[in-house]
Write an enzyme that holds these catalytic residues in place. Structure first.
Site, PDB file in Angstrom:
ATOM      1  N   ASP A 117       0.822  -1.209   0.000  1.00  0.00           N
ATOM      2  CA  ASP A 117       0.000   0.000   0.000  1.00  0.00           C
ATOM      3  C   ASP A 117       0.854   1.256   0.000  1.00  0.00           C
ATOM      4  O   ASP A 117       0.319   2.367  -0.019  1.00  0.00           O
ATOM      5  CB  ASP A 117      -0.959   0.014   1.200  1.00  0.00           C
ATOM      6  N   ASP A 147       4.758   8.833   1.037  1.00  0.00           N
ATOM      7  CA  ASP A 147       4.421   8.394   2.397  1.00  0.00           C
ATOM      8  C   ASP A 147       5.681   8.087   3.195  1.00  0.00           C
ATOM      9  O   ASP A 147       6.043   6.935   3.407  1.00  0.00           O
ATOM     10  CB  ASP A 147       3.477   7.181   2.367  1.00  0.00           C
TER      11      ASP A 147
END
Length: 462
Positions: A252, A262
């Site tokens: 993810d 991220d």
């Protein structure tokens, strides 16, 4: 003030419908203090004309931008440290907007720390201010080093006291907005495959193909996978050339455009250490520095498995098998770019990569990663500068002789770049953890943003 004429809203992912995301609302934060706005990035999507008050309204309170339908928490699954988790999804963020940039690419504005969603799993949906500061610094450094990366777009302090088990608490809170070339993750496809929804897989494939890899023919799952493999190989190679450790390469945290995003427990190498890890919870070194290409390939195989209902198994396997050769090509190209020299062919280029890594290995803790590329940028043209600099004593070994021979085979690429101010100083800009902690300490202790702002300015210089 309305956005500039450059602003071109195009919320394409939102049009996919409720099978792919859930309409959400941002948390109502007690305060909204603007700490960082990226006007360079904003100018590329026509949002630099916003006043600070408008900026806070859109990126602290999340009033929808013109032409945007309102935020959605994206749905996805994923392997976390190679264990499948069907309970993921945007748990503390959402897709806030999509628009075209000045080059015509479709870009996302996505959040981190914007509050709880249906996928929060009992967590508070918040982001610490320290985490936001670290994400800004990581993105700025990676961009400087030529790594395909999302860009920290906005950081707003939100006035809450957060409790965290892995840092002193209570700690300050923030909401981050990043500008990214897609938040469609490998795990987005995994979710549709897990649910047995071939129709969703087909819709996702066509959306991602037409939006991000339009050279691939419609319906060509293997061609799409090959494009993602190529982009991911480039990303992994550039992480290695930058001496960067992402820390959490779950499925993810990898997307279909091969753009890094991220940034949680990231690190830059202090010196060459293949087993160096960024996350304290990565106890077995699964995502260690030298294992990152392996981790990316493993994640790609999971994407390939999710695409099996749409494509020929052998063609998908052939696409995956392209990763190794693509990674080696991209690693050679990344090292040449970092050293500022031109290609001399595969054999000579590989000698240079091998010699650089051998020198970094032999140099141990004294040979930090970044200074080697700073000292020897443009090859022979940097000889006098490097051999009279602070690391001159390190450049007397057998490993250095091999490196020098391999480097000097290559012609400099635009050696006039040595006239840039960054090469007039003995030490390069680095992003070692002690400096990151010092920048945060100034903010935490004295609310002094000067070191943070000065670091950003230096990273953007020349």
């Amino acid at each position: 003030m309305p956005p500039s004429p450059v602003y071109r809203p195009e919320p394409r992912f939102f049009d996919l419908g409720e099978d792919y995301g859930d309409a959400v609302r941002a948390a109502a934060f007690p305060r909204a203090i603007l700490r960082f706005r990226n006007d360079r990035a904003a100018a590329e999507v026509g949002l630099e004309t916003l006043s600070d008050a408008e900026w806070i309204d859109h990126f602290g309170r999340f009033a929808p931008l013109p032409g945007q339908p309102g935020p959605i928490a994206m749905r996805y699954h994923g392997h976390q440290f190679r264990t499948y988790n069907p309970d993921l999804g945007d748990g503390r963020g959402f897709l806030a907007a999509q628009m075209r940039d000045s080059a015509g690419r479709l870009l996302d504005l996505g959040t981190k720390g914007s509050g709880q969603t249906p996928w929060s799993r009992g967590a508070d949906g918040r982001l610490t201010l320290k985490g936001g500061v670290r994400e800004v610094l990581a993105a700025e450094m990676l961009r400087r080093l030529g790594v395909p990366t999302s860009r920290a777009f906005s950081l707003i302090e939100t006035g809450e006291a957060l409790e965290r088990g892995d840092e002193p608490s209570p700690t300050r809170s923030a909401v981050l907005v990043r500008l990214s070339h897609s938040h469609i993750r490998f795990g987005t496809f995994q979710r549709a495959a897990y649910l047995g929804r071939k129709d969703q897989l087909e819709t996702l494939l066509e959306h991602a193909r037409s939006t991000y890899h339009p050279d691939v023919a419609p319906g060509e799952a293997a061609g799409f996978l090959a494009a993602v493999v190529s982009a991911s190989a480039r990303l992994a190679a550039r992480w290695v050339a930058a001496g960067f450790v992402h820390g959490v390469l779950n499925t993810d945290n990898l997307n279909v455009t091969g753009e890094s995003f991220d940034y949680g427990p990231w690190r830059f190498l202090p010196h060459y250490e293949p087993g160096f890890t960024a996350a304290y919870f990565d106890q077995f070194g699964l995502y260690a520095f030298a294992r990152q290409p392996e981790a990316v390939f493993w994640a790609l195989t999971q994407l390939g498995g999710a695409l099996k209902p749409l494509g020929d198994a052998q063609a998908l396997t052939d696409a995956l098998n392209g990763f190794g050769p693509a990674y080696i090509r991209e690693l050679r190209a990344a090292f040449l770019e970092r050293l500022g020299v031109l290609s001399l062919g595969e054999a000579a280029d590989q000698r240079l990569v091998d010699a650089a890594l051998a020198l970094l290995r032999e140099g141990g803790e004294a040979m930090r990663w970044e200074p080697l590329f700073h000292d020897w940028f443009a090859g022979f043209a940097s000889s006098a500068r490097a051999l009279s600099g602070p690391r001159a004593a390190l450049y007397r070994s057998k490993a250095f002789a091999d490196f020098r021979f391999a480097l000097f085979e290559h012609e400099p690429d635009r050696p006039e770049r040595l006239e840039a101010p960054r090469f007039a100083v003995a030490e390069p800009e680095e992003m070692r953890i002690d400096e990151v902690e010092a920048i945060w300490a100034a903010i935490d202790r004295d609310d002094d943003w000067g070191p943070f702002e000065a670091k950003i300015a230096r990273l953007r210089a020349d």
